[in-house]
Design an enzyme around this catalytic site. Structure first.
Site, PDB file in Angstrom:
ATOM      1  N   LYS A   1       5.094   8.308   4.575  1.00 44.14           N
ATOM      2  CA  LYS A   1       5.996   7.418   3.822  1.00 44.14           C
ATOM      3  C   LYS A   1       6.572   8.044   2.543  1.00 44.14           C
ATOM      4  O   LYS A   1       7.658   7.682   2.115  1.00 44.14           O
ATOM      5  CB  LYS A   1       5.274   6.115   3.464  1.00 44.14           C
ATOM      6  CG  LYS A   1       5.020   5.237   4.659  1.00 44.14           C
ATOM      7  CD  LYS A   1       4.395   3.911   4.259  1.00 44.14           C
ATOM      8  CE  LYS A   1       4.105   3.086   5.494  1.00 44.14           C
ATOM      9  NZ  LYS A   1       3.709   1.721   5.177  1.00 44.14           N
TER      10      LYS A   1
ATOM     11  N   THR B   1      -5.693   0.382   1.958  1.00 46.06           N
ATOM     12  CA  THR B   1      -6.225   1.660   2.450  1.00 46.06           C
ATOM     13  C   THR B   1      -6.417   1.544   3.962  1.00 46.06           C
ATOM     14  O   THR B   1      -6.389   0.441   4.502  1.00 46.06           O
ATOM     15  CB  THR B   1      -7.600   1.990   1.817  1.00 46.06           C
ATOM     16  OG1 THR B   1      -8.609   1.202   2.475  1.00 46.06           O
ATOM     17  CG2 THR B   1      -7.621   1.721   0.318  1.00 46.06           C
TER      18      THR B   1
ATOM     19  N   MET C   1      -9.624   0.384   9.720  1.00 47.92           N
ATOM     20  CA  MET C   1      -8.572   0.388  10.750  1.00 47.92           C
ATOM     21  C   MET C   1      -9.094   0.991  12.056  1.00 47.92           C
ATOM     22  O   MET C   1      -9.905   1.913  12.036  1.00 47.92           O
ATOM     23  CB  MET C   1      -7.354   1.193  10.261  1.00 47.92           C
ATOM     24  CG  MET C   1      -6.155   1.131  11.183  1.00 47.92           C
ATOM     25  SD  MET C   1      -4.651   1.767  10.389  1.00 47.92           S
ATOM     26  CE  MET C   1      -4.792   3.513  10.742  1.00 47.92           C
TER      27      MET C   1
END
Length: 282
Positions: free
Chosen positions: A70, A196, A200
């Site tokens: 990003k 963060t 995930m």
């Protein structure tokens, strides 16, 4: 039906196989009768420099950008929207007339998701965990009218981001915008947001960024992760009956804003949401 006129939009990141963006966007294209297709591209950091020229050569019309690209992608773009410049990160690219233009829809997407659940978010004390691209976008958006603490494992990064936000938004550093390590004091904090990747997929059984004993029932706990929908952090929050918000809303709202940038058409939010829920529950 994919044919010779189909316009291609991609997701670039590493990894990308966990992403629900293709499911959501392809459902929305179909719903609106648009001849577009959305594809995920796993791009290693060393190959990022080839992406924009390659996309222009192939006639790809846009991208979403995810972890870890990003910030790095910005140097390869022709123009950057003022909000994305302010944030210092790009999550959406439109390629038009040979120009690649960067935008950021993460911050507004997070605000829309938060406010859908709890109403107007103003004059709150908010802790944002992380100092990467997503954290930057959310922090810049919410710092406009709230008090923010940036909490990060590398404290120097948290300090640098907090100082940058205070300077760019004309806020008081050390008062309206603060920084901390991950062991931040949560007394008086209204909302915590995990920006963060901790928790995930596939690393879903890690140590949560905050344990239940530091959380309270009157807090709102938001995790920007959407796979899994119930992260280790949200499980901890449920132990104290805190209000929990998963990353699905932000994914959908940032995606809806990006969809409009690419196509000029407002997508159907419910179609996007149902496509993801169908995938998750199968």
């Amino acid at each position: 039906m994919i044919n010779a006129k189909t316009k291609v939009i991609g997701l670039i990141g590493h990894p990308v196989e966990h992403s629900f963006s293709p499911i959501m966007h392809n459902a929305a294209f179909k719903d609106k009768g648009l001849n577009y297709v959305y594809v995920a591209f796993d791009v290693l950091p060393e190959n990022l420099k080839y992406v924009i020229d390659g996309a222009k050569a192939l006639g790809i019309v846009g991208f979403n950008v995810t972890i870890p690209h990003k910030i790095e992608i910005m140097k390869y773009l022709d123009e950057i929207d003022k909000d994305a410049q302010l944030i210092g990160a790009v999550n959406t690219i439109k390629i038009e007339d040979g120009k690649a233009i960067g935008y950021n829809t993460d911050g507004i997407g997070a605000r829309m998701a938060l406010e859908e659940e709890i109403g107007r978010v103003k004059d709150k004390n908010i802790v944002i965990y992380g100092a990467g691209g997503a954290a930057r976008a959310v922090a810049f958006e919410l710092a406009k009218d709230n008090n923010i603490i940036i909490a990060n494992r590398t404290v120097e990064k948290a300090e640098a981001l907090a100082k940058e936000i205070a300077e760019k938004l004309n806020k008081k550093f050390g008062e309206e915008v603060k920084f901390s390590g991950l062991d931040v004091d949560l007394d008086g904090v209204d909302i915590i947001i995990n920006a963060t990747p901790i928790g995930m997929y596939p690393n879903i059984d890690v140590e949560p960024i905050v344990k239940a004993e530091k959380l309270r029932e009157d807090m709102v706990v938001m995790d920007l992760i959407y796979n899994p929908l119930e992260t280790v952090l949200l499980k901890e929050a449920k132990k104290v009956n805190a209000k929990t918000i998963n990353g699905l809303g932000m994914l959908i709202y940032q995606g809806a804003v990006a969809f409009k940038i690419w196509t000029g058409v407002e997508p159907n939010i419910e179609v996007m949401k149902n496509a993801i829920i169908d995938k998750i529950t199968k």
